[in-house]
Scaffold this motif. Sequence first.
Motif, PDB file in Angstrom:
ATOM      1  N   ASN A   1       5.132  10.246   2.936  1.00 50.55           N
ATOM      2  CA  ASN A   1       4.204   9.504   3.793  1.00 50.55           C
ATOM      3  C   ASN A   1       4.026   8.078   3.284  1.00 50.55           C
ATOM      4  O   ASN A   1       3.966   7.123   4.065  1.00 50.55           O
ATOM      5  N   HIS A   2       3.929   7.942   1.967  1.00 45.03           N
ATOM      6  CA  HIS A   2       3.812   6.619   1.369  1.00 45.03           C
ATOM      7  C   HIS A   2       5.092   5.819   1.583  1.00 45.03           C
ATOM      8  O   HIS A   2       5.053   4.634   1.943  1.00 45.03           O
TER       9      HIS A   2
ATOM     10  N   LEU B   1       3.674   4.472   5.845  1.00 44.38           N
ATOM     11  CA  LEU B   1       2.782   3.329   5.675  1.00 44.38           C
ATOM     12  C   LEU B   1       3.334   2.077   6.343  1.00 44.38           C
ATOM     13  O   LEU B   1       2.590   1.332   6.998  1.00 44.38           O
TER      14      LEU B   1
ATOM     15  N   LEU C   1      -5.573   9.982   6.163  1.00 46.35           N
ATOM     16  CA  LEU C   1      -4.699  10.845   5.374  1.00 46.35           C
ATOM     17  C   LEU C   1      -5.561  11.794   4.547  1.00 46.35           C
ATOM     18  O   LEU C   1      -6.456  11.353   3.808  1.00 46.35           O
TER      19      LEU C   1
ATOM     20  N   GLN D   1      -0.149   5.698  -5.620  1.00 47.86           N
ATOM     21  CA  GLN D   1       0.337   5.616  -4.246  1.00 47.86           C
ATOM     22  C   GLN D   1      -0.777   5.868  -3.234  1.00 47.86           C
ATOM     23  O   GLN D   1      -0.832   5.227  -2.182  1.00 47.86           O
TER      24      GLN D   1
ATOM     25  N   MET E   1      -2.100   3.459  -0.201  1.00 47.52           N
ATOM     26  CA  MET E   1      -2.364   3.847   1.184  1.00 47.52           C
ATOM     27  C   MET E   1      -3.752   3.362   1.600  1.00 47.52           C
ATOM     28  O   MET E   1      -3.930   2.808   2.700  1.00 47.52           O
ATOM     29  N   ASP E   2      -4.722   3.566   0.736  1.00 48.83           N
ATOM     30  CA  ASP E   2      -6.083   3.111   1.016  1.00 48.83           C
ATOM     31  C   ASP E   2      -6.123   1.590   1.181  1.00 48.83           C
ATOM     32  O   ASP E   2      -6.719   1.074   2.138  1.00 48.83           O
TER      33      ASP E   2
ATOM     34  N   VAL F   1      -5.283   2.790   5.403  1.00 47.61           N
ATOM     35  CA  VAL F   1      -5.341   4.203   5.755  1.00 47.61           C
ATOM     36  C   VAL F   1      -6.596   4.819   5.135  1.00 47.61           C
ATOM     37  O   VAL F   1      -6.803   4.719   3.920  1.00 47.61           O
TER      38      VAL F   1
END
Length: 259
Positions: free
Chosen positions: A92-93, A97, A109, A126, A130-131, A135
């Motif tokens: 996902n990362h 992203l 997520l 990671q 994302m944050d 996300v």
Amino acid sequence: MRPAVAVAVQLRARWPLPIGPAVAVLGWHRVDLEGGRLAVPPSVFARQMDILGENRKHVPVAQLDQVSAVLAAGEFRARRVVLTFDDAWADNHANALGPLSRNNLPATLYAPSRLLGAAGYMTRAQLLEMDAGGVTIGAHSRTHPDLRACGPSDLEREIRGSKEDLEDLLGKPVTSFAYPTGLMDDRVVAAVAAAGFTSAVTSRPGWWRPTTAALRIPRGFMEGFSDATYRAAVRGGLNVLGPLDAIKLLASYRHGGGP
């Protein structure tokens, strides 16, 4: 997805009901060439995000943690879409992203906090990326068990503990939860509420409407759909699977298993 089911999804998307506010919550697991039926190849996922970006005026993408208040206030009439990801897979990362950021699409997520850094999962760094990339991070228990089988103390550790773990890492409140494998009962829902979560998503297709319980939000999961089937899924077409999902769930409870 079998061709006949894909046709049913596309036909269901043409159904004009419900009238009034309705949100389709979409879920992804893996964004990779491997990972089983629910794995979406990176090129297909990128195309899916481009479709949402190109059609944002007609089907806006909303952030999950903002939808509850908007639904309750009746502030929109058009349908909305919410994007979610389960399990915090490393792919996902690597593969999700970028397309999300390129199309400026909000997403949530759900991370199992004690699996971060394990093989195949995101590292803590990671997850922080994302944050930082916009996300929103939600909790997905600590170790992804069947929460229905947990005793009282283990249930609290898995649910409240995952919230505490992620809040310590992120330095901000974590308010949304996803039930591992979609498995929950009234006791599990009560524990999620007691831990302070204000929303929780299931794995049962359906519209998220003003009357939907905030800790039982319906959600349909994506596959490597054709463009036509994906566009239908965005418009609520996966809700045609709701009755079948309910039958499977009932059978699982009768046999002591899970969906």
